[in-house]
Design an enzyme around this catalytic site. Structure first.
Site, PDB file in Angstrom:
ATOM      1  N   GLU A   1     -10.120  -0.572   0.937  1.00  0.00           N
ATOM      2  CA  GLU A   1     -11.011   0.519   1.286  1.00  0.00           C
ATOM      3  C   GLU A   1     -11.246   1.438   0.107  1.00  0.00           C
ATOM      4  OE1 GLU A   1      -9.785   1.076   5.933  1.00  0.00           O
ATOM      5  OE2 GLU A   1      -8.397   1.562   4.350  1.00  0.00           O
TER       6      GLU A   1
ATOM      7  N   CYS B   1     -12.549   7.903  -3.905  1.00  0.00           N
ATOM      8  CA  CYS B   1     -11.126   7.584  -3.877  1.00  0.00           C
ATOM      9  C   CYS B   1     -10.988   6.058  -4.004  1.00  0.00           C
ATOM     10  CB  CYS B   1     -10.551   8.095  -2.554  1.00  0.00           C
ATOM     11  SG  CYS B   1      -8.810   7.826  -2.381  1.00  0.00           S
TER      12      CYS B   1
ATOM     13  N   CYS C   1       0.986  -1.415  -0.343  1.00  0.00           N
ATOM     14  CA  CYS C   1       1.809  -0.690  -1.316  1.00  0.00           C
ATOM     15  C   CYS C   1       3.273  -1.036  -1.067  1.00  0.00           C
ATOM     16  CB  CYS C   1       1.595   0.817  -1.180  1.00  0.00           C
ATOM     17  SG  CYS C   1       2.511   1.767  -2.417  1.00  0.00           S
TER      18      CYS C   1
ATOM     19  N   CYS D   1       6.848   4.972   1.151  1.00  0.00           N
ATOM     20  CA  CYS D   1       7.005   6.368   1.579  1.00  0.00           C
ATOM     21  C   CYS D   1       6.901   6.420   3.110  1.00  0.00           C
ATOM     22  CB  CYS D   1       5.926   7.248   0.948  1.00  0.00           C
ATOM     23  SG  CYS D   1       5.935   7.140  -0.847  1.00  0.00           S
TER      24      CYS D   1
ATOM     25  N   CYS E   1       3.536   7.524   5.088  1.00  0.00           N
ATOM     26  CA  CYS E   1       2.260   6.953   4.634  1.00  0.00           C
ATOM     27  C   CYS E   1       1.942   5.675   5.399  1.00  0.00           C
ATOM     28  CB  CYS E   1       2.349   6.675   3.138  1.00  0.00           C
ATOM     29  SG  CYS E   1       0.896   5.840   2.490  1.00  0.00           S
TER      30      CYS E   1
ATOM     31  N   CYS F   1      -6.085  11.024   3.450  1.00  0.00           N
ATOM     32  CA  CYS F   1      -4.936  10.589   2.654  1.00  0.00           C
ATOM     33  C   CYS F   1      -3.900   9.940   3.539  1.00  0.00           C
ATOM     34  CB  CYS F   1      -4.238  11.772   2.009  1.00  0.00           C
ATOM     35  SG  CYS F   1      -5.152  12.503   0.702  1.00  0.00           S
TER      36      CYS F   1
HETATM   37  N1  SAH Z   1       0.374   5.984  -4.345  1.00  0.00           N
HETATM   38  C1  SAH Z   1      -0.129   7.148  -4.935  1.00  0.00           C
HETATM   39  C2  SAH Z   1      -1.575   7.416  -4.600  1.00  0.00           C
HETATM   40  C3  SAH Z   1      -2.018   7.116  -3.201  1.00  0.00           C
HETATM   41  S1  SAH Z   1      -1.407   8.187  -1.938  1.00  0.00           S
HETATM   42  C4  SAH Z   1       0.723   8.353  -4.597  1.00  0.00           C
HETATM   43  O1  SAH Z   1       1.591   8.244  -3.723  1.00  0.00           O
HETATM   44  O2  SAH Z   1       0.552   9.370  -5.237  1.00  0.00           O
HETATM   45  C5  SAH Z   1      -2.368   9.660  -2.213  1.00  0.00           C
HETATM   46  C6  SAH Z   1      -1.730  10.928  -1.683  1.00  0.00           C
HETATM   47  O3  SAH Z   1      -1.703  10.917  -0.252  1.00  0.00           O
HETATM   48  C7  SAH Z   1      -0.284  11.129  -2.130  1.00  0.00           C
HETATM   49  O4  SAH Z   1      -0.106  12.431  -2.639  1.00  0.00           O
HETATM   50  C8  SAH Z   1       0.505  10.971  -0.845  1.00  0.00           C
HETATM   51  O5  SAH Z   1       1.691  11.754  -0.892  1.00  0.00           O
HETATM   52  C9  SAH Z   1      -0.496  11.468   0.185  1.00  0.00           C
HETATM   53  N2  SAH Z   1      -0.241  10.992   1.549  1.00  0.00           N
HETATM   54  C10 SAH Z   1       0.227   9.782   1.930  1.00  0.00           C
HETATM   55  N3  SAH Z   1       0.324   9.720   3.269  1.00  0.00           N
HETATM   56  C11 SAH Z   1      -0.107  10.915   3.750  1.00  0.00           C
HETATM   57  C12 SAH Z   1      -0.259  11.452   5.062  1.00  0.00           C
HETATM   58  N4  SAH Z   1       0.020  10.734   6.139  1.00  0.00           N
HETATM   59  N5  SAH Z   1      -0.740  12.719   5.179  1.00  0.00           N
HETATM   60  C13 SAH Z   1      -1.063  13.440   4.099  1.00  0.00           C
HETATM   61  N6  SAH Z   1      -0.956  12.986   2.835  1.00  0.00           N
HETATM   62  C14 SAH Z   1      -0.471  11.731   2.661  1.00  0.00           C
HETATM   63 FE1  SF4 Z   2       2.377   3.961  -1.690  1.00  0.00          FE
HETATM   64 FE2  SF4 Z   2       1.640   5.609   0.254  1.00  0.00          FE
HETATM   65 FE3  SF4 Z   2       3.816   6.160  -1.169  1.00  0.00          FE
HETATM   66 FE4  SF4 Z   2       1.401   6.407  -2.316  1.00  0.00          FE
HETATM   67  S1  SF4 Z   2       2.185   7.617  -0.594  1.00  0.00           S
HETATM   68  S2  SF4 Z   2       3.238   5.403  -3.172  1.00  0.00           S
HETATM   69  S3  SF4 Z   2       0.316   4.726  -1.287  1.00  0.00           S
HETATM   70  S4  SF4 Z   2       3.533   4.375   0.153  1.00  0.00           S
END
Ligand code: SAH
Ligand code: SF4
Length: 357
Positions: free
Chosen positions: A99, A112, A119, A123, A126, A341
């Site tokens: 996406e 974006c 991934c 985290c 996420c 995000c």
């Molecule tokens: N992997 C990279 C970039 C993609 S995630 C990273 O982690 O930085 C982009 C942003 O979205 C990151 O700052 C992450 O902490 C945030 N993010 C992920 N899941 C989220 C959620 N459920 N609600 C709000 N922000 C989120």
């Molecule tokens: Fe991967 Fe989501 Fe963590 Fe970014 S926030 S590193 S996309 S698992």
């Protein structure tokens, strides 16, 4: 470079940075100046069929048609939310889907970009993490996201953020190539100030960015202020704890000597949203000149986390501002089409889930 007739697919023209195009011209026996013409036609004007590029030497046409492939992802879904956020789902030739999201803002459009299918970082807050990593995207596949979005959107794209699916620094070589392609002044010509790479904090790769002088901004998803909390929501912290990560951020700022690093902070109710957390955040960032993006958690079923209420977010924000930090609360965009995000996950998985319930 392989020939199209070999078992390997030929490299795609849209995944070639200037140095590759110069090598290609050399191999085709034509002057390197034609690399600039290819750069301009392919990336600035978006012409990817070599037969539509006029007045190239015949040798170059011949070489391109036998040694260079085309990457033609198809757009399989394109949905617009009420706030104007548009999510485009692309299917790659191997059937994998990723996406990309277009986010409108005052006088600017931000795209974006996804850097991986899924991934591996895991985290806990996420949605992308829940499917694990399927594969890396190539530079060409990242460029194809920009090309497709440019075709489908009337407005000019001003900013690129590598904040879609995937951890960009876990796919360093292809991401670095992508960044060099989009910032090449002869091609797409995005200003390096308008390209932002966001990482969960892969410290050695931040040092590679410094060494390579990668022409983009750095955003770091800090998300917590103690190792205990950060490790509980981001397992990567056990490898690269906060002190090490912040040292890398300081070294990055010192080496670049011109950039403000963006710090991202996902706010999770009762996990990292207290005034003590805000105090510790101020302490960690003191004197660094960072901007903080506060991202109230975007919930998804089964996450186990909640979004803090608006008053908590405002208090946290006010506390940072009072301490002199530049902080912005990022309202999530495109909620109803899951474009916000951490809500990016291919529709295939969602569709499969719907089938299995
Ligand atoms: N992997 C990279 C970039 C993609 S995630 C990273 O982690 O930085 C982009 C942003 O979205 C990151 O700052 C992450 O902490 C945030 N993010 C992920 N899941 C989220 C959620 N459920 N609600 C709000 N922000 C989120
Ligand atoms: Fe991967 Fe989501 Fe963590 Fe970014 S926030 S590193 S996309 S698992």
């Amino acid at each position: 470079m392989q020939s199209i007739s070999s078992n390997h697919p030929a490299p795609a023209l849209i995944g070639m940075e200037h140095a590759d195009l110069v090598t290609l011209c050399h191999n085709a026996g034509v002057k390197p100046v034609h690399a600039d013409r290819l750069n301009a036609w392919v990336f600035r004007l978006g012409v990817t069929d070599i037969h539509d590029i006029p007045e190239l030497p015949q040798n170059l046409y011949n070489y391109l048609s036998t040694h260079v492939g085309q990457l033609k992802p198809v757009s399989v879904a394109n949905r617009m939310a009420d706030d104007g956020t548009r999510k485009i789902l692309l299917r790659m030739p191997d059937g994998k889907e990723v996406e990309t999201v277009l986010i409108p803002g005052p006088g600017r459009l931000t795209q974006c970009i996804s850097t991986q299918v899924g991934c591996a970082i895991g985290c806990r807050f996420c949605l992308t993490a829940t499917a694990g990593l399927t594969r890396n995207l190539s530079a060409a596949e990242m460029v194809s996201q920009v090309m497709l979005a440019r075709k489908e959107s009337k407005e000019e794209i001003r900013n690129l953020v590598l904040m879609g699916m995937g951890e960009p620094l876990h796919n360093y070589d292809e991401v670095a190539k992508f960044v060099r392609i989009v910032t090449d002044p002869m091609g797409f010509a995005f200003s390096p100030r308008r390209v932002t790479l966001s990482t969960s904090g892969l410290v050695p790769a931040i040092y590679r960015m410094i060494e390579d002088e990668l022409p983009c901004n750095l955003a770091v998803s800090l998300n917590a202020t103690t190792d205990e909390i950060r490790s509980s929501i981001m397992p990567v912290n056990t490898r690269y704890p906060i002190a090490e990560l912040m040292r890398a951020v300081r070294d990055y700022i010192a080496a670049k000597n011109r950039k403000r690093v963006l710090i991202e902070y996902v706010m999770l109710k009762d996990v990292n949203d207290s005034i003590d957390d805000a105090d510790r955040l101020c302490e960690l960032l003191r004197g660094l000149g960072c901007t903080v993006n506060l991202l109230p958690f975007n919930p998804f079923p089964g996450s186990g986390y909640q979004r803090p209420d608006d008053a908590t977010v405002s208090e946290f924000h006010a506390h940072l501002s009072k301490a002199g930090l530049v902080a912005v609360v990022r309202e999530s965009k495109g909620d109803e089409i899951s474009a916000a995000c951490g809500q990016l996950k291919t529709e295939v998985v969602e569709r499969r889930k719907r089938v299995s319930v």
